[in-house]
Design a protein around this motif. Structure first.
Motif, PDB file in Angstrom:
ATOM      1  N   ASN A  44       0.925  -1.239  -0.049  1.00 31.19           N
ATOM      2  CA  ASN A  44      -0.023  -0.029  -0.039  1.00 31.19           C
ATOM      3  C   ASN A  44       1.022   1.323   0.032  1.00 31.19           C
ATOM      4  O   ASN A  44       0.575   2.138  -0.673  1.00 31.19           O
ATOM      5  CB  ASN A  44      -0.895   0.013   1.118  1.00 31.19           C
ATOM      6  CG  ASN A  44      -1.583   1.042   1.386  1.00 31.19           C
ATOM      7  OD1 ASN A  44      -1.489   2.248   1.815  1.00 31.19           O
ATOM      8  ND2 ASN A  44      -3.099   1.200   0.848  1.00 31.19           N
ATOM      9  N   ARG A  45       1.851   1.285   0.864  1.00 31.81           N
ATOM     10  CA  ARG A  45       2.987   2.326   0.754  1.00 31.81           C
ATOM     11  C   ARG A  45       3.588   2.734  -0.317  1.00 31.81           C
ATOM     12  O   ARG A  45       4.121   3.964  -0.647  1.00 31.81           O
ATOM     13  CB  ARG A  45       3.849   2.108   2.208  1.00 31.81           C
ATOM     14  CG  ARG A  45       4.606   3.484   2.388  1.00 31.81           C
ATOM     15  CD  ARG A  45       5.024   3.255   3.744  1.00 31.81           C
ATOM     16  NE  ARG A  45       6.138   4.236   4.022  1.00 31.81           N
ATOM     17  CZ  ARG A  45       6.751   4.536   5.148  1.00 31.81           C
ATOM     18  NH1 ARG A  45       6.791   3.562   6.190  1.00 31.81           N
ATOM     19  NH2 ARG A  45       7.533   5.538   5.390  1.00 31.81           N
ATOM     20  N   GLY A  47       2.075   2.985  -3.130  1.00 32.14           N
ATOM     21  CA  GLY A  47       1.442   3.920  -3.625  1.00 32.14           C
ATOM     22  C   GLY A  47       1.637   3.930  -5.538  1.00 32.14           C
ATOM     23  O   GLY A  47       1.956   2.878  -6.055  1.00 32.14           O
ATOM     24  N   LYS A  48       1.034   4.806  -6.130  1.00 29.30           N
ATOM     25  CA  LYS A  48       0.968   4.906  -7.675  1.00 29.30           C
ATOM     26  C   LYS A  48       2.263   4.687  -8.311  1.00 29.30           C
ATOM     27  O   LYS A  48       2.260   4.464  -9.410  1.00 29.30           O
ATOM     28  CB  LYS A  48       0.139   5.862  -8.001  1.00 29.30           C
ATOM     29  CG  LYS A  48      -1.319   6.139  -7.396  1.00 29.30           C
ATOM     30  CD  LYS A  48      -2.059   7.249  -7.861  1.00 29.30           C
ATOM     31  CE  LYS A  48      -3.398   7.518  -7.537  1.00 29.30           C
ATOM     32  NZ  LYS A  48      -4.079   8.593  -8.005  1.00 29.30           N
ATOM     33  N   GLN A  81       0.206   5.853   7.551  1.00 28.80           N
ATOM     34  CA  GLN A  81      -1.104   6.170   7.119  1.00 28.80           C
ATOM     35  C   GLN A  81      -1.889   6.968   7.948  1.00 28.80           C
ATOM     36  O   GLN A  81      -2.757   7.797   7.820  1.00 28.80           O
ATOM     37  CB  GLN A  81      -1.881   4.889   6.855  1.00 28.80           C
ATOM     38  CG  GLN A  81      -1.195   4.147   5.625  1.00 28.80           C
ATOM     39  CD  GLN A  81      -2.327   2.832   5.181  1.00 28.80           C
ATOM     40  OE1 GLN A  81      -3.439   2.913   5.038  1.00 28.80           O
ATOM     41  NE2 GLN A  81      -1.702   1.846   5.143  1.00 28.80           N
ATOM     42  N   ASN A  84      -1.364  10.580   7.911  1.00 38.15           N
ATOM     43  CA  ASN A  84      -1.739  11.235   6.862  1.00 38.15           C
ATOM     44  C   ASN A  84      -3.335  11.533   7.098  1.00 38.15           C
ATOM     45  O   ASN A  84      -3.699  12.484   6.611  1.00 38.15           O
ATOM     46  CB  ASN A  84      -1.580  10.302   5.460  1.00 38.15           C
ATOM     47  CG  ASN A  84      -0.162  10.368   4.878  1.00 38.15           C
ATOM     48  OD1 ASN A  84       0.719  11.232   5.289  1.00 38.15           O
ATOM     49  ND2 ASN A  84       0.210   9.326   4.266  1.00 38.15           N
ATOM     50  N   ASN A 145      -7.577   0.582  -1.040  1.00 41.80           N
ATOM     51  CA  ASN A 145      -6.672  -0.396  -1.825  1.00 41.80           C
ATOM     52  C   ASN A 145      -6.297  -1.424  -0.577  1.00 41.80           C
ATOM     53  O   ASN A 145      -6.373  -1.254   0.459  1.00 41.80           O
ATOM     54  CB  ASN A 145      -5.436   0.353  -2.306  1.00 41.80           C
ATOM     55  CG  ASN A 145      -5.646   1.154  -3.418  1.00 41.80           C
ATOM     56  OD1 ASN A 145      -6.393   0.851  -4.033  1.00 41.80           O
ATOM     57  ND2 ASN A 145      -4.797   2.401  -3.455  1.00 41.80           N
TER      58      ASN A 145
END
Length: 349
Positions: A44-45, A47-48, A81, A84, A145
């Motif tokens: 997950n970390r 990211g894109k 997370q 954030n 996600n």
């Protein structure tokens, strides 16, 4: 990122077939869960901007890193997370540094604004699980996600030495389905938190009787009768849209869970974030500390871990979060009870 996720899922399936998974001792199962959480949260970390090399490195590290290193990396990933999430909440609720009061936003509106910012929020409504005890269920609104922290387990934290003060002790599970224990024996009672509230306030677990779900007031009063031990109040954001993990139901045999329980040690040095961690400790428990051991996988690369203060002993608040084990989209959150779970009152049998 579909090809990366498929590669990642293949590694998870291989892990699930390992000899360790055939053993049902609590310690081994907990270590296996941390291994899975390491891969889910690390994925997950990424990211894109992830590429195939990043996914390959996660799989490689998961097979070689020590349990201690993986456990600490999970903490860093989850805290990244949470940090954030807290930043987004501040942006929604705080009008400016010169104004100490939060905006008078209702909990429902706050939930919608959070969804607009991070892509999802939570709702509590009748469960689709065909079971008498599954009256209310937890639902994710939007999309999350794999590896996303989707909920925080709220409520009062009890260390083992304070078990006798849990309402209903020793049969604490008899009338309280909102009690859960971590692998290390820390118990969290979410019943006092209920559905949350509509303000940011000093909360000591006794200020919201009207919002308790399925509460038996007679049972709640017995454990603390004639006791001078109490919870110390903390200023908490009672509108927290993610503080609803206790409403997640277990799946039936025909359905598959989509979240995992993950222990999270919130560093109390992060004072600006404390109001969004929906927990308080019972009694005068000794200050829990954690030392960062091993090397951070993210620090070896170009990414910032976000937890530079964890290089030394820091006091922590031991709580739990729910982590998505698949991509979620407008569906009920189903939690598989981990094999390392045990009841607070099991030793009383």
């Amino acid at each position: 990122m579909a090809f990366l996720f498929n590669k990642f899922q293949d590694a998870v399936r291989i892990l699930a077939k390992s000899p360790t998974f055939a053993r049902y001792r609590r310690k081994l199962q907990f270590e296996d869960d941390i291994n899975l959480l390491f891969m889910y949260t690390s994925y997950n970390r990424l990211g894109k901007n992830a590429d195939e090399a990043d996914a390959e490195e996660i799989i490689d590290v998961a097979s070689k890193a020590s349990f201690t290193d993986q456990q600490m990396q999970v903490q860093e990933n989850v805290h990244f997370q949470i940090k954030n999430f807290c930043t987004v909440m501040d942006e929604i609720l705080l009008p400016g540094s010169a104004v100490p009061m939060t905006r008078p936003i209702k909990r429902a509106e706050l939930s919608l604004r959070l969804k607009d910012s991070i892509g999802y929020s939570l709702d509590v409504k009748p469960s689709q699980i065909p079971h008498n005890e599954a009256s209310q269920g937890l639902y994710l609104n939007g999309e999350a996600n794999v590896g996303a922290v989707i909920a925080i387990y709220p409520g009062v934290i009890y260390s083992p030495s304070y078990y006798p003060y849990i309402p209903g002790y020793p049969r604490v599970d008899a009338r309280n389905r909102y009690l859960i224990t971590r692998y290390d024996g820390i118990a969290i009672d979410a019943q006092p938190w209920g559905y949350g509230g509509e303000t940011r306030e000093i909360w000591d677990s006794s200020t919201m009787q009207e919002t308790r779900p399925d509460t038996d007031e007679t049972m709640l009063g017995k454990a603390l009768e004639n006791s001078q031990v109490r919870c110390s109040g903390e200023i908490l954001e009672r509108r927290n849209p993610l503080a609803l993990a206790h409403f997640a139901n277990h799946p039936t045999e025909e359905t598959v869970p989509n979240v995992m329980v993950c222990p999270y040690d919130f560093p109390l040095t992060e004072k600006d974030l404390r109001t969004y961690i929906p927990n308080i400790s019972f009694g005068n428990a000794e200050e829990q500390k954690v030392r960062r051991l091993g090397s951070s996988w993210f620090r070896r690369g170009s990414r910032n871990s976000g937890l530079d203060d964890w290089d030394s002993d820091v006091p922590v608040l031991k709580t739990l979060v729910l982590v998505a084990t698949k991509a979620l989209c407008d569906e009920e959150v189903l939690l598989q009870r981990p094999l390392w779970y045990y009841s607070v009152d099991e030793d009383e049998d």
